[in-house]
Design an enzyme around this catalytic site. Structure first.
Site, short mmCIF file in Angstrom:
data_model
loop_
_atom_site.label_atom_id
_atom_site.label_comp_id
_atom_site.label_asym_id
_atom_site.label_seq_id
_atom_site.Cartn_x
_atom_site.Cartn_y
_atom_site.Cartn_z
N PHE A 127 0.89 -1.23 -0.17
CA PHE A 127 0.14 -0.23 -0.25
C PHE A 127 0.69 1.68 0.16
O PHE A 127 2.11 0.79 0.72
CB PHE A 127 -1.43 0.40 1.69
CG PHE A 127 -0.03 0.64 2.63
CD1 PHE A 127 -0.56 1.56 2.92
CD2 PHE A 127 -0.09 -0.11 3.08
CE1 PHE A 127 -0.42 2.10 4.59
CE2 PHE A 127 0.85 0.33 4.24
CZ PHE A 127 1.11 1.06 4.98
N GLU A 131 3.97 10.40 0.00
CA GLU A 131 5.21 11.49 -0.72
C GLU A 131 6.51 11.42 0.43
O GLU A 131 6.85 11.74 1.02
CB GLU A 131 3.73 12.06 -1.18
CG GLU A 131 2.83 11.13 -2.17
CD GLU A 131 2.02 12.52 -3.39
OE1 GLU A 131 0.87 11.86 -3.10
OE2 GLU A 131 2.37 13.55 -2.89
N PRO A 132 6.99 11.81 -1.36
CA PRO A 132 8.53 12.41 -0.95
C PRO A 132 8.79 14.39 -0.01
O PRO A 132 8.89 13.75 1.12
CB PRO A 132 9.04 12.24 -2.58
CG PRO A 132 8.74 12.10 -2.99
CD PRO A 132 7.10 11.26 -2.71
N THR A 162 7.17 -0.62 1.11
CA THR A 162 7.29 -2.12 1.11
C THR A 162 6.65 -2.64 0.18
O THR A 162 5.53 -3.07 -0.16
CB THR A 162 6.70 -2.13 2.54
OG1 THR A 162 6.90 -1.30 3.47
CG2 THR A 162 7.25 -3.80 3.65
N GLU A 379 3.94 3.36 10.40
CA GLU A 379 2.46 3.93 10.89
C GLU A 379 2.47 4.95 11.67
O GLU A 379 1.45 4.97 12.55
CB GLU A 379 2.09 2.90 11.11
CG GLU A 379 1.13 1.66 10.15
CD GLU A 379 1.41 0.92 9.32
OE1 GLU A 379 1.53 0.40 8.71
OE2 GLU A 379 3.08 1.14 9.08
#
Length: 401
Positions: A127, A131-132, A162, A379
């Site tokens: 998932f 973003e950078p 991942t 997370e």
């Protein structure tokens, strides 16, 4: 000695599953984990073993070929796997989050298409939310999906996937302004797209590129990548749930169970660090006796064991709360926060017990010392967890004046 982190009230089936996973970890993961980690090598044989055990379908309903187990069972399995090698638990976790999102939010066609193959491990999930430039600020997502007839065209750059290379199905969160007028709150104009791709690196389908693996301090073996979309076209029936604007809530639901998983990983790594520390303390001698007989070391072992027990209890509570159907963002945030912080502390104490040898790559604790910091970020950082916890506490303890 009573083994730490026991869980009361488990069924015979749950106990059998955990016993099987524990044996697999002891025989198939721990003996090779450090060697594979130092080579940053994907654990292909271990993953095949997990497929045979049915762990890729552990929480997928039986009607789709899974085992239909609870979040608690899954979390306890993750705890055991992370005890062997945290990277392997990461391979399972991202797959599980996508399967969970499909189960909870997917259309019937999406469930029928993906869940049976995901249960077998034939389709691997990943998932993509980060973003950078956005870090923890999900509302700042700039990747965009625009409707074009019966398709959506996706553009943007995602970060920290991942399983980015080994996956074949990625749940990607993008902005989608269709049906959401200008001025709509950012979280109400986000959509989750189900992107199918070939495993590998480079251009894995027209408009979609997975660059090579990101070189990391720890958490090696598992591939962590970027995802670049440049005119990527996907059919409209690959919008998760069949309607735009629900992506933020779908992702947050997935992240909530992911936080229980990260807590379980922290518990597993901390358990292994304690095992290494208590074992080494009984072998190493100073001043004519094992260092375990020195009061200072006994104090350290006592603190480590207490943290392992406390983190495990909070993780189990969060999983059971979710399984009951109740809201568990408070419990999941507390469990993730405590377990990741305690994991770092227990690993560092085990590292100190090893003395100079802890700095050597020949000793397993060196690997754990590099792996534990990832849990402080994954997370949601400690600061994000504190925000969630604080807001929920104010809801529960609202001043009546």
């Amino acid at each position: 000695m009573t083994r730490l982190a026991q869980t009361a009230g488990l069924t015979e089936v749950q106990q059998e599953i955990l016993s099987t996973v524990r044996d697999f970890v002891d025989k198939e993961i721990i003996p090779v984990a450090t060697q594979l980690e130092h080579r940053d090598e994907y654990p292909t044989e271990i993953v095949e073993g997990l497929k045979e055990l049915g762990l890729f379908g552990l929480m997928i309903p039986e009607e789709y070929g899974g085992l239909g187990e609870s979040l608690l069972t899954y979390a306890l399995c993750v705890e055991e796997i992370a005890r062997g090698w945290m990277s392997v638990s990461g391979i399972i976790n991202t797959h599980f989050i996508v399967a969970y999102m499909l189960k909870q939010h997917g259309t019937q066609e999406q469930k029928d298409t993906f869940l049976p193959r995901m249960a077998l491990g034939e389709v691997r999930g990943a998932f993509s939310m980060s973003e950078p430039a956005l870090g923890s600020d999900v509302s700042a997502i700039s990747s965009k999906g625009v409707r074009d007839g019966e398709e959506y065209v996706l553009n943007g750059q995602k970060m920290w996937l991942t399983n980015g290379g080994t996956s074949s199905l990625v749940a990607v969160l993008c902005r989608s302004d269709e049906g959401h007028p200008e001025g709509t709150a950012p979280h109400k104009s986000m959509t989750t797209f189900l992107v199918e791709k070939e495993p590998g690196f480079g251009e894995v389908r027209p408009g979609l590129t997975i660059p090579g693996k990101i070189d990391k301090m720890g958490y090696k073996g598992v591939d962590t990548t970027e995802l670049i979309m440049d005119g990527l076209r996907i059919p409209a029936n690959r919008v998760l749930g069949g309607a735009t604007g629900r992506g933020f809530y779908q992702m947050m639901d997935g992240v909530e169970v992911g936080r229980v998983n990260v807590a379980a990983r922290g518990c597993g790594v901390a358990q292994r660090a304690f095992e290494l520390g208590v074992s080494y303390a009984q072998q190493r001698q100073t001043f004519g006796k094992p260092i375990a007989q020195h009061q200072a070391i006994q104090f350290k072992l006592a603190e480590m064991a207490t943290k392992v027990e406390a983190a495990h209890a909070m993780m189990v509570n969060a999983a059971r709360k979710k399984d009951s159907g109740e809201r568990n963002d408070l419990e999941a945030g507390m469990a993730k926060y405590l377990a990741s912080e305690y994991c770092k502390e227990v690993v560092e104490d085990a590292f100190r017990i090893h003395g100079g040898y802890g700095f050597s790559k020949e000793y397993e604790i060196e690997r754990l010392y590099r792996e534990a910091p990832m849990l402080l970020i994954g997370e949601g950082t400690a600061e994000i967890q504190k925000m969630i916890i604080g807001r929920r506490l104010l809801e529960e303890y609202r001043f009546q004046g």
